[in-house]
Design a protein around this motif. Sequence first.
Motif, PDB file in Angstrom:
ATOM      1  N   ASN A  48       0.808  -1.219   0.000  1.00  0.00           N
ATOM      2  CA  ASN A  48       0.000   0.000   0.000  1.00  0.00           C
ATOM      3  C   ASN A  48       0.842   1.271   0.000  1.00  0.00           C
ATOM      4  O   ASN A  48       0.304   2.378  -0.144  1.00  0.00           O
ATOM      5  N   ASP A  49       2.162   1.157   0.167  1.00  0.00           N
ATOM      6  CA  ASP A  49       3.050   2.319   0.070  1.00  0.00           C
ATOM      7  C   ASP A  49       3.666   2.448  -1.313  1.00  0.00           C
ATOM      8  O   ASP A  49       4.435   3.381  -1.573  1.00  0.00           O
ATOM      9  N   LEU A  50       3.310   1.527  -2.185  1.00  0.00           N
ATOM     10  CA  LEU A  50       3.815   1.540  -3.557  1.00  0.00           C
ATOM     11  C   LEU A  50       2.957   2.484  -4.398  1.00  0.00           C
ATOM     12  O   LEU A  50       1.728   2.440  -4.342  1.00  0.00           O
ATOM     13  N   LYS A  51       3.620   3.340  -5.181  1.00  0.00           N
ATOM     14  CA  LYS A  51       2.917   4.306  -6.028  1.00  0.00           C
ATOM     15  C   LYS A  51       3.260   4.044  -7.500  1.00  0.00           C
ATOM     16  O   LYS A  51       4.342   3.544  -7.811  1.00  0.00           O
ATOM     17  N   ALA A  52       2.327   4.400  -8.380  1.00  0.00           N
ATOM     18  CA  ALA A  52       2.551   4.238  -9.819  1.00  0.00           C
ATOM     19  C   ALA A  52       2.355   5.572 -10.521  1.00  0.00           C
ATOM     20  O   ALA A  52       1.413   6.327 -10.236  1.00  0.00           O
ATOM     21  N   ASP A  53       3.257   5.837 -11.447  1.00  0.00           N
ATOM     22  CA  ASP A  53       3.172   7.016 -12.314  1.00  0.00           C
ATOM     23  C   ASP A  53       3.454   6.523 -13.728  1.00  0.00           C
ATOM     24  O   ASP A  53       4.608   6.379 -14.129  1.00  0.00           O
ATOM     25  N   GLY A  54       2.370   6.220 -14.462  1.00  0.00           N
ATOM     26  CA  GLY A  54       2.552   5.601 -15.771  1.00  0.00           C
ATOM     27  C   GLY A  54       3.149   4.213 -15.590  1.00  0.00           C
ATOM     28  O   GLY A  54       2.608   3.370 -14.874  1.00  0.00           O
ATOM     29  N   LYS A  55       4.306   3.981 -16.199  1.00  0.00           N
ATOM     30  CA  LYS A  55       4.977   2.682 -16.078  1.00  0.00           C
ATOM     31  C   LYS A  55       6.070   2.693 -15.006  1.00  0.00           C
ATOM     32  O   LYS A  55       6.812   1.725 -14.860  1.00  0.00           O
ATOM     33  N   THR A  56       6.141   3.779 -14.242  1.00  0.00           N
ATOM     34  CA  THR A  56       7.150   3.896 -13.190  1.00  0.00           C
ATOM     35  C   THR A  56       6.528   3.642 -11.827  1.00  0.00           C
ATOM     36  O   THR A  56       5.485   4.216 -11.492  1.00  0.00           O
ATOM     37  N   LEU A  57       7.157   2.788 -11.045  1.00  0.00           N
ATOM     38  CA  LEU A  57       6.763   2.566  -9.659  1.00  0.00           C
ATOM     39  C   LEU A  57       7.706   3.345  -8.747  1.00  0.00           C
ATOM     40  O   LEU A  57       8.903   3.440  -9.018  1.00  0.00           O
ATOM     41  N   TRP A  58       7.161   3.899  -7.673  1.00  0.00           N
ATOM     42  CA  TRP A  58       7.977   4.698  -6.770  1.00  0.00           C
ATOM     43  C   TRP A  58       7.417   4.654  -5.355  1.00  0.00           C
ATOM     44  O   TRP A  58       6.316   4.154  -5.131  1.00  0.00           O
ATOM     45  N   TYR A  59       8.187   5.163  -4.410  1.00  0.00           N
ATOM     46  CA  TYR A  59       7.754   5.267  -3.026  1.00  0.00           C
ATOM     47  C   TYR A  59       8.390   6.508  -2.417  1.00  0.00           C
ATOM     48  O   TYR A  59       9.308   7.113  -2.997  1.00  0.00           O
ATOM     49  N   LEU A  60       7.883   6.888  -1.253  1.00  0.00           N
ATOM     50  CA  LEU A  60       8.443   8.039  -0.548  1.00  0.00           C
ATOM     51  C   LEU A  60       9.570   7.584   0.368  1.00  0.00           C
ATOM     52  O   LEU A  60       9.384   6.713   1.221  1.00  0.00           O
ATOM     53  N   LYS A  61      10.735   8.171   0.172  1.00  0.00           N
ATOM     54  CA  LYS A  61      11.877   7.900   1.038  1.00  0.00           C
ATOM     55  C   LYS A  61      12.347   9.229   1.616  1.00  0.00           C
ATOM     56  O   LYS A  61      12.727  10.135   0.865  1.00  0.00           O
ATOM     57  N   ASP A  62      12.271   9.348   2.916  1.00  0.00           N
ATOM     58  CA  ASP A  62      12.636  10.595   3.598  1.00  0.00           C
ATOM     59  C   ASP A  62      11.863  11.782   3.019  1.00  0.00           C
ATOM     60  O   ASP A  62      12.404  12.886   2.850  1.00  0.00           O
ATOM     61  N   GLY A  63      10.585  11.512   2.705  1.00  0.00           N
ATOM     62  CA  GLY A  63       9.712  12.578   2.214  1.00  0.00           C
ATOM     63  C   GLY A  63       9.878  12.921   0.749  1.00  0.00           C
ATOM     64  O   GLY A  63       9.208  13.828   0.241  1.00  0.00           O
ATOM     65  N   LYS A  64      10.749  12.217   0.028  1.00  0.00           N
ATOM     66  CA  LYS A  64      10.987  12.510  -1.387  1.00  0.00           C
ATOM     67  C   LYS A  64      10.674  11.289  -2.249  1.00  0.00           C
ATOM     68  O   LYS A  64      10.824  10.148  -1.805  1.00  0.00           O
ATOM     69  N   ARG A  65      10.244  11.545  -3.481  1.00  0.00           N
ATOM     70  CA  ARG A  65       9.945  10.454  -4.402  1.00  0.00           C
ATOM     71  C   ARG A  65      11.220   9.685  -4.739  1.00  0.00           C
ATOM     72  O   ARG A  65      12.251  10.265  -5.069  1.00  0.00           O
ATOM     73  N   GLN A  66      11.126   8.357  -4.659  1.00  0.00           N
ATOM     74  CA  GLN A  66      12.237   7.486  -5.036  1.00  0.00           C
ATOM     75  C   GLN A  66      11.725   6.443  -6.038  1.00  0.00           C
ATOM     76  O   GLN A  66      10.878   5.617  -5.709  1.00  0.00           O
TER      77      GLN A  66
END
Length: 396
Positions: free
Chosen positions: A200-218
């Motif tokens: 549930n902490d996994l995010k999607a932006d188009g074909k890119t998956l990312w998460y928040l690390k220290d408040g920043k997109r990773q």
Amino acid sequence: MIPHLRKAYNEQFTQEKFDRMVTDIESVYDQSVVFRVSETPVFVPADLTRKLVSACESIVDVIVQPNFKDLTEKSIPDNQRLPNEPDFSHFIVMDFGIMQDKEGVLQPRLIEMQGFPSLFCWQDMLATHYKKHFDIPANLNNFFNGFDHDKYIGLLSKIVLDDCKPEEVVLLEVKPKEQKTRIDFYATQGMLGIEILDLNDLKADGKTLWYLKDGKRQDIKRIYNRIIFDDLFAQDDLGDAVDLTKSYDVQWIPHPNWFYRISKYTLPFIDNEYVPKTRFLSEFRPDNADLDKYVLKPLFSFAGQGVVIDVRPEDLDAVKDPENWIVQEKVDYGPVIETPNVPAKCEIRMIYFWEPGASRPTLVHNLCRMSKGKMVGVRYNDEFDWVGGTVCFFEH
């Protein structure tokens, strides 16, 4: 299993020494062990070691044959098939029950196999601490093929990270902090430097998956997958979790499709003296068999759930999708490990790593589970002692 070593270990054992060992393990990553750890490792004699390795290598021969993906294409449920599947599984584990034949000779029998990770870092920690707190003979080894701690963790890191930065790789699980195996997740984070991520902490932006690390997109490049997908799709409380069946620019380690390809589905295709005869229920003729010689297993389950040990005709009649079940010759685990009270049975998991570019996977390590109940597994033995998760030390 090696009588003189078993006698020596049992004589040196004290509850205080064992408790100190567990406390010592828990202090490494400040995490409690929430499943049962056995009071003892298992000492495997050379003859049984040779049989286990021989069985594993013959099974690997089946997995590396050119038509293996064709044989297992129907193993993947259509609604759970993920794109971008590689031609191999980075990890393979094989579980063997240990029995005794009529002459009392120890024999392995394959129970199950998975193209999926196991408790890789936990097992390394556990073996290290048994050796630290108890007198484990130097001629026995928990590793295979010349591996030691450094080489083992080095290869695991190479497979999981490849050339990525640790922050670009995540260990992915559903509610990881609630899992009984979470101490392995923290050990993996500590040894490999990767993040533990809840689905549930996994995010999607188009074909890119990312998460928040220290408040920043990773952005994420690789996923060390610890999600059991047939369990995932059975859950109804995932909220707006990312749809993992879509195509993303990430590499799965290992790819979820291989969880199905190398599984109970594979067993009917293996012909080996150490592999019990297995058939799909859809091809089984109960009138030609004595049911008490068989075990009924669903293809899509884990940790022993859904298994019927004492099979009755009505159990077969109740199955609505026989193509998704197997019938396997029953393995009578032998009471092969002497304990201070009742002898224990055991199941040995042989662990393979498959380095990209290699022609076949390599046997590297092991896991063991001791039992005194009808089912093997820590969840089925809470009322006993000298049972639970452990590790083998092999005589080579």
